[in-house]
Design an enzyme around this catalytic site. Structure first.
Site, short mmCIF file in Angstrom:
data_model
loop_
_atom_site.label_atom_id
_atom_site.label_comp_id
_atom_site.label_asym_id
_atom_site.label_seq_id
_atom_site.Cartn_x
_atom_site.Cartn_y
_atom_site.Cartn_z
N LYS A 91 1.26 -1.37 0.22
CA LYS A 91 -0.04 0.30 -0.08
C LYS A 91 1.04 1.34 0.08
O LYS A 91 0.39 2.40 -0.53
CB LYS A 91 -1.20 -0.23 1.37
CG LYS A 91 -2.17 -1.15 1.21
CD LYS A 91 -2.38 -1.32 -0.26
CE LYS A 91 -3.08 -3.17 0.32
NZ LYS A 91 -2.24 -3.95 0.27
N LEU A 227 -2.42 -7.93 -9.66
CA LEU A 227 -2.66 -6.22 -9.68
C LEU A 227 -2.16 -5.34 -9.88
O LEU A 227 -1.72 -4.43 -9.86
CB LEU A 227 -4.01 -6.54 -9.41
CG LEU A 227 -5.33 -7.52 -10.85
CD1 LEU A 227 -6.27 -7.29 -11.00
CD2 LEU A 227 -4.81 -7.73 -12.93
N HIS A 486 -23.33 16.39 2.17
CA HIS A 486 -22.76 16.90 0.53
C HIS A 486 -21.69 17.76 0.23
O HIS A 486 -21.84 18.38 1.73
CB HIS A 486 -24.23 17.48 0.01
CG HIS A 486 -23.72 17.84 -1.10
ND1 HIS A 486 -24.65 16.66 -2.33
CD2 HIS A 486 -24.01 19.05 -1.88
CE1 HIS A 486 -23.95 17.81 -3.52
NE2 HIS A 486 -23.81 19.03 -3.01
#
Length: 507
Positions: A91, A227, A486
């Site tokens: 990572k 991957l 939002h």
């Protein structure tokens, strides 16, 4: 619907508690003494062989429950494969390589002009190593904090209550315990006729420490690890070709998401050779030559590369434990067989993590470890392998929990599908990362969420709302009626939930 779901949750907990109360619990008398002998030779309540995510978490939890605990680990650093040569270093390199790629290809779109961008590979690898070192030291600090006795060495069974340890200092000691947990994890699965030298033919371990950026990299295996590491070196400049025997990449992934995912990787210039068998590998020259043929047979072709990454999966690591000496049963794949309490067929001997059936994931191993010691302490542990999330940490990421659409069709389950693309998400549009979607599968009659699949940047973070929902038997309407801030990427989950039981607003 939302109130009905709340009632279902209450019924779920009531049922589970009643069920647990009628389950025969293993009750033992434990010493609550917290003074540990440095050699581990005094009898322990719990002994763990292996200090990876499953083992070290089990050790800390056992100590927190008041059990005298010793953890045996031969690597000399705690954290296992995950922390030392797996999850964490990969990572780190995924993030570093992504930053380089963004600076080179994306920054200008946002008005940030950089005259020259180049890779300093030694510095990148050093940052990765520093992260690993700090985290392994942190785990050792947690051992000290919780008074877990740490024996550095390799253990093998003398009896169901005794482990002989050859320490890394060249000594030998015997660690005794009332309950012994095997948590030795997994190792790289080898392929016939391919010798990994960690130079030109590498495992995931070697791929984390290449001294140079290979011009051509061939990855054998199109799973999570292949991957991810292929993405790292592809961003840094390697020409990456993935060879996979199966007809699809990441076969367990939801089919619709998988197709989008493969197209995304192909846009990043990753090449795929699916339904292809590796016949032989020759590393006698300057590079590596692979002879391949169609999986169903046919003409052979030769591929050339500077480095070949063998990423064909992992296998349980139990070598040298002398399990057969005490009669522990394993299956044909070498996995230790356990019951619902993680107890083997040998009284007092348990196993968790990658050495037992179930997903080979660090977070699954951690949950195994906690549940196992809870059972040992006379409490109740629980891990549902059907509700363990999985994440591919490429860019974009792919995260999932629960059933795929293919599994539901195979099982004959009637379901509804709700989807929402990030192209219609305001935050994604604002930051110009619109690739991907959220897909929710719910029972057609009850609206209970059965599976959630997300492809997007940070999908691994977004998925946990769905993990929580699935674990509490929530409906798609439950998620849809929860207010989401939002603008956020997580609004796409709300919209997909709305699309599942009704209609989305912004599409």
């Amino acid at each position: 619907m939302a109130m009905a779901s709340l009632a279902r949750r209450k019924a779920y907990f009531l049922t589970r508690n009643i069920s647990n109360s009628h389950t025969d619990a293993l009750r033992f008398s434990f010493s609550l003494s917290r003074g540990f002998a440095s050699s581990g030779s005094d009898e322990n309540d719990v002994v763990i062989i292996g200090g990876g995510p499953g083992g070290y978490v089990a050790a800390i939890k056992a100590a927190q429950l008041g059990l005298k605990t010793t953890c045996i680990e031969g690597r000399g650093a705690l954290g296992g494969t995950c922390l030392n040569v797996g999850c964490i270093p990969s990572k780190a390199l995924l993030h570093s390589s992504h930053m380089y790629h963004e600076a080179k290809h994306v920054f200008a779109n946002h008005g940030v002009k950089v005259s020259s961008v180049e890779v300093d590979l030694p510095a990148m690898l050093a940052q990765k190593d520093t992260a690993v070192k700090n985290l392994t030291r942190g785990v050792e600090g947690l051992f000290k904090k919780n008074k877990v006795n740490y024996v550095k060495g390799y253990g093998k069974f003398l009896s169901p209550t005794e482990v002989s340890v050859d320490t890394i200092d060249g000594e030998n000691t015997v660690v005794k315990g009332k309950h012994i947990i095997v948590a030795t994890g997994s190792d790289v699965k080898s392929l016939p006729g391919i010798t990994i030298d960690e130079k030109k033919i590498v495992s995931s371990t070697g791929a984390l420490s290449l001294s140079d950026i290979p011009k051509k990299l061939i990855v054998i295996g199109a799973g999570y690890i292949g991957l991810e590491l292929g993405s790292v070196w592809g961003r840094l400049g390697s020409e990456v070709t993935v060879v996979e025997f199966a007809s699809d990449i990441v076969p367990a992934m939801d089919g619709e998401i998988r197709k989008q995912f493969q197209r995304s990787l192909e846009k990043q210039k990753m090449k795929f050779m699916l339904k292809t068998k590796v016949v032989s590998v020759d590393s006698s020259g300057d590079g590596v030559k692979l002879t391949v043929e169609p999986a169903e047979g046919g003409d052979q072709t030769t591929l050339e590369a500077d480095v070949v990454l063998v990423s064909a999966g992992r296998t349980p690591f139990t070598s040298g434990l002398d399990l057969e000496k005490i009669g522990v049963e394993t299956d044909k794949a070498g996995r230790i067989l356990v019951n619902e309490r993680f107890l083997t067929n040998v009284s007092g001997v348990y196993a968790i993590g990658d050495v037992i059936p179930g997903p080979m994931l660090a977070h699954k191993a951690e949950e195994d470890g906690v549940a196992c010691v809870e059972f040992i302490a006379g409490k109740h542990g629980h891990v549902d392998y059907e509700k363990v999330p999985g994440v591919v940490y490429t860019y974009p990421e792919v995260a999932s929990v629960g059933k795929t659409e293919e599994q539901l069709k195979k099982d004959g389950v009637s379901y509804r599908v709700g989807k929402f693309p990030f192209m219609a998400n305001s935050r994604a549009k604002a930051i110009d990362t619109v690739e991907g979607m959220v897909k929710i599968l719910a029972d057609k009659e009850t609206d209970k969420i059965l599976g959630v699949h997300i492809m997007s940047p940070n999908a691994g973070e977004l998925i946990h709302e769905a993990v929580l929902a699935i674990n509490y038997d929530a409906s798609s309407e439950d998620i849809a009626r929860v207010c989401h801030a939002h603008p956020t990427m997580s609004e796409a989950i709300k919209e997909a939930a709305m699309a599942t039981y009704d209609k989305p607003i912004h599409m």
